[in-house]
Design an enzyme around this catalytic site. Structure first.
Site, PDB file in Angstrom:
ATOM      1  N   LYS A   3       0.424  -1.089  -0.164  1.00 35.54           N
ATOM      2  CA  LYS A   3       0.134  -0.094  -0.086  1.00 35.54           C
ATOM      3  C   LYS A   3       0.943   0.909   0.251  1.00 35.54           C
ATOM      4  O   LYS A   3       0.691   1.874  -0.496  1.00 35.54           O
ATOM      5  CB  LYS A   3      -1.005  -0.136   1.539  1.00 35.54           C
ATOM      6  CG  LYS A   3      -1.053   1.605   1.546  1.00 35.54           C
ATOM      7  CD  LYS A   3      -2.974   1.359   0.293  1.00 35.54           C
ATOM      8  CE  LYS A   3      -3.309   3.082   0.433  1.00 35.54           C
ATOM      9  NZ  LYS A   3      -4.705   3.461  -0.126  1.00 35.54           N
ATOM     10  N   CYS A  59      -3.690  10.251   1.232  1.00 40.47           N
ATOM     11  CA  CYS A  59      -2.757   9.973   1.258  1.00 40.47           C
ATOM     12  C   CYS A  59      -1.467   9.434   0.491  1.00 40.47           C
ATOM     13  O   CYS A  59      -0.215   8.874   1.372  1.00 40.47           O
ATOM     14  CB  CYS A  59      -3.635   8.794  -0.375  1.00 40.47           C
ATOM     15  SG  CYS A  59      -4.788   8.761   0.812  1.00 40.47           S
TER      16      CYS A  59
HETATM   17  N1  SAJ Z   1      -1.813  15.207  -9.334  1.00 39.54           N
HETATM   18  C1  SAJ Z   1      -0.912  15.322  -9.998  1.00 39.54           C
HETATM   19  N2  SAJ Z   1      -0.735  14.919 -10.792  1.00 39.54           N
HETATM   20  C2  SAJ Z   1      -0.850  13.884 -11.442  1.00 39.54           C
HETATM   21  C3  SAJ Z   1      -1.968  13.083 -10.414  1.00 39.54           C
HETATM   22  C4  SAJ Z   1      -1.760  13.569  -9.226  1.00 39.54           C
HETATM   23  O1  SAJ Z   1      -0.347  16.890  -8.981  1.00 39.54           O
HETATM   24  O2  SAJ Z   1      -0.775  12.895 -12.434  1.00 39.54           O
HETATM   25  C5  SAJ Z   1      -2.160  14.817  -7.648  1.00 39.54           C
HETATM   26  C6  SAJ Z   1      -3.237  15.333  -7.647  1.00 39.54           C
HETATM   27  O3  SAJ Z   1      -3.988  16.846  -7.785  1.00 39.54           O
HETATM   28  C7  SAJ Z   1      -3.761  15.816  -5.898  1.00 39.54           C
HETATM   29  C8  SAJ Z   1      -2.829  14.712  -5.430  1.00 39.54           C
HETATM   30  O4  SAJ Z   1      -1.837  14.210  -6.767  1.00 39.54           O
HETATM   31  O5  SAJ Z   1      -3.236  16.581  -5.068  1.00 39.54           O
HETATM   32  C9  SAJ Z   1      -3.287  12.888  -5.541  1.00 39.54           C
HETATM   33  O6  SAJ Z   1      -4.398  12.521  -6.450  1.00 39.54           O
HETATM   34  P1  SAJ Z   1      -4.591  11.307  -7.142  1.00 39.54           P
HETATM   35  O7  SAJ Z   1      -6.042  11.052  -7.864  1.00 39.54           O
HETATM   36  O8  SAJ Z   1      -3.525  10.737  -7.436  1.00 39.54           O
HETATM   37  O9  SAJ Z   1      -4.978  10.471  -5.763  1.00 39.54           O
HETATM   38  P2  SAJ Z   1      -5.961  10.370  -4.496  1.00 39.54           P
HETATM   39  O10 SAJ Z   1      -4.813  10.714  -2.859  1.00 39.54           O
HETATM   40  O11 SAJ Z   1      -7.499  11.196  -4.458  1.00 39.54           O
HETATM   41  O12 SAJ Z   1      -5.503   8.545  -3.612  1.00 39.54           O
HETATM   42  C10 SAJ Z   1      -4.541   8.160  -3.542  1.00 39.54           C
HETATM   43  C11 SAJ Z   1      -5.004   6.337  -5.313  1.00 39.54           C
HETATM   44  N3  SAJ Z   1      -3.275   5.985  -4.991  1.00 39.54           N
HETATM   45  C12 SAJ Z   1      -3.247   6.108  -5.750  1.00 39.54           C
HETATM   46  O13 SAJ Z   1      -3.409   5.885  -7.458  1.00 39.54           O
HETATM   47  C13 SAJ Z   1      -1.673   5.078  -6.188  1.00 39.54           C
HETATM   48  C14 SAJ Z   1      -6.195   5.745  -4.441  1.00 39.54           C
HETATM   49  O14 SAJ Z   1      -6.248   4.716  -5.389  1.00 39.54           O
HETATM   50  C15 SAJ Z   1      -5.583   4.929  -3.192  1.00 39.54           C
HETATM   51  O15 SAJ Z   1      -6.750   4.194  -3.280  1.00 39.54           O
HETATM   52  C16 SAJ Z   1      -5.452   6.354  -2.264  1.00 39.54           C
HETATM   53  O16 SAJ Z   1      -4.542   7.428  -2.535  1.00 39.54           O
HETATM   54  C17 SAJ Z   1      -5.373   6.355  -0.558  1.00 39.54           C
HETATM   55  O17 SAJ Z   1      -6.105   5.717   0.345  1.00 39.54           O
HETATM   56  O18 SAJ Z   1      -4.335   5.755  -0.279  1.00 39.54           O
END
Ligand code: SAJ
Length: 412
Positions: free
Chosen positions: A210, A264
């Site tokens: 995880k 996360c």
């Molecule tokens: N972000 C970027 N660039 C990107 C992708 C995301 O700047 O290319 C930023 C987003 O704007 C945001 C942050 O990253 O601020 C996180 O967003 P996210 O959509 O990547 O992830 P979370 O935090 O909503 O959810 C993550 C997910 N993990 C992965 O994709 C590996 C989700 O599947 C997990 O269940 C969750 O964390 C968790 O609960 O751990």
């Protein structure tokens, strides 16, 4: 009454999990320390927004299979879905805060019976499932209760906020047991609703898996964010660059932005760094790169504002990512607050997914809540912080003759 499942913590993970088990016919008791949350759920309501979750919770409560309370009840299975934040040590180091897990483990201790399955769902540092067992065992001893043999497992969730219900059912999962039997029994439980494949492993590997998933994403976003800084220096459009580089069959660069938010990705890598600091320099640096990005955006706004007299600055989006209403741990909130705090100009904050200006911004004095249209019309400087879908309706002609700081490549 004895329940099939008792879920401790009715937040973003605990509530959907409790509800889905209940709609699959299991008798579920949900526990939360907040009486207001318990009351809302028992009335079939929801205390946060997630698409379609309201329908699931209502169905679970109306079926009579989901009840909530402030203390645990005996059950065959206990699932701990409590927060695992970090605290900041004297030297700025990030230390995992396992107090909620400890409290939950000690809380269920008097209610467990031999053969019960005890699952940790909270994202946790390696070794926490063993600690959970030790806290539970210790609490029973302290209370003069006989020792009981339970099955312990770590079954991390992987759902994406905003798309939770689909992912809760469809994603593959890991069932990491402290014993092979615990992993196998945990797998059987999740098979009740999970259509993805469930892999049985040991608890430490499941914990690390995880953390690894979110660190992978953090490191890759940091790469994109570092590229954005390099491209700014070299006068190259980073989004054009990434689009072109991604045409290589083995390159898949993520998107740069104003920083990484949420509960996360910006947290979990620190658990790895804390466990093995000497051998995790890359993961640590990625965190630092991503954490520095909001300050870089503020510096750009500051430089633009310095050239104008009494500038009006529009901050578009406050949530931590697109199309959700979650403002916690949001770089957009951090940037808006820093701009207001630094008195760089009069700030117009826009967030289509909430009804009022968040209190933390309201108290700064020079921030007003505005619609996207009004903010864009009035502003001298427009900072696009979140690529929310409703922002596509903004008339691009209004951006002309204004300073536009587009942190997401939304208008390129
Ligand atoms: N972000 C970027 N660039 C990107 C992708 C995301 O700047 O290319 C930023 C987003 O704007 C945001 C942050 O990253 O601020 C996180 O967003 P996210 O959509 O990547 O992830 P979370 O935090 O909503 O959810 C993550 C997910 N993990 C992965 O994709 C590996 C989700 O599947 C997990 O269940 C969750 O964390 C968790 O609960 O751990």
């Amino acid at each position: 009454m004895k329940y099939d499942v008792c879920v401790i913590g009715l937040g973003y993970i605990g509530l959907p999990t409790a509800s889905i088990f209940a709609t699959r016919g299991l008798k579920v008791f949900g526990v939360d320390v907040r009486p207001d949350v318990v009351e809302i759920i028992n009335a079939g309501g929801l205390h946060f927004h997630e698409p379609d979750l309201d329908v699931l919770v209502r169905a679970a409560v109306q079926s009579g299979n989901l009840r909530a309370g402030t203390g645990p009840q005996p059950a065959d299975t206990f699932i701990l879905a409590v927060p695992t934040p970090f605290s900041v040590g004297p030297k700025g180091e990030k230390i995992p805060d396992l107090s909620y897990v400890e409290q939950a483990a000690r809380g269920i201790a008097p209610h467990v019976a031999a053969g019960n399955l005890v699952i940790l769902e909270s994202t946790s540092p390696v070794g926490t499932t063993e600690l959970m067992r030790d806290w539970l065992t210790d609490e029973r001893k302290k209370r003069g209760l006989p020792a009981v043999e339970c099955l312990y497992a770590h079954c991390p969730e992987r759902v994406l906020p905003g798309n939770m219900l689909k992912e809760l059912v469809a994603n593959d999962r890991i069932a990491g047991g402290l014993t092979p039997e615990a992993g196998r029994v945990a797998k059987e439980l999740y098979q009740r609703f999970c259509t993805g494949e469930i892999f049985v492993s040991d608890a430490r590997t499941a914990e690390m898996a995880k953390l690894t998933e979110n660190s992978f994403r953090d490191v890759n976003i940091a790469f994109a964010n570092e590229l954005s800084l390099i491209c700014e220096r070299l006068n190259i459009d980073v989004w054009e660059l990434i689009k072109l580089a991604n045409r290589h069959p083995r390159v898949k660069i993520l998107q740069p932005g104003p920083g990484v938010g949420g509960h996360c990705i910006a947290v979990d890598p620190w658990f790895i760094v804390h466990s093995a600091p000497e051998v995790a320099p890359l993961i640590r640096t990625a965190r630092e790169v991503n954490d520095s990005k909001p300050h870089h955006i503020v510096a750009r706004v500051k430089a633009a504002a310095a050239k104008l007299k009494d500038p009006v600055i529009a901050c578009l989006g406050l949530a931590f990512k697109a199309d959700i209403d979650d403002l916690r741990e949001s770089p957009a909130m951090e940037i808006t607050a820093e701009i207001a705090h630094g008195k760089l100009g009069r700030v117009l904050a826009v967030e289509p997914h909430v009804k009022t200006l968040p209190a933390s911004l309201a108290k700064l004095g020079n921030v007003t809540f505005a619609t996207a249209e009004d903010a864009v019309k009035q502003a001298d400087i427009i900072v696009l912080l979140v690529n929310h879908r409703p922002f596509t309706a903004i008339d691009r002609a209004l951006l002309r003759d204004k300073v536009v700081i587009d942190t997401r490549g939304f208008w390129r």
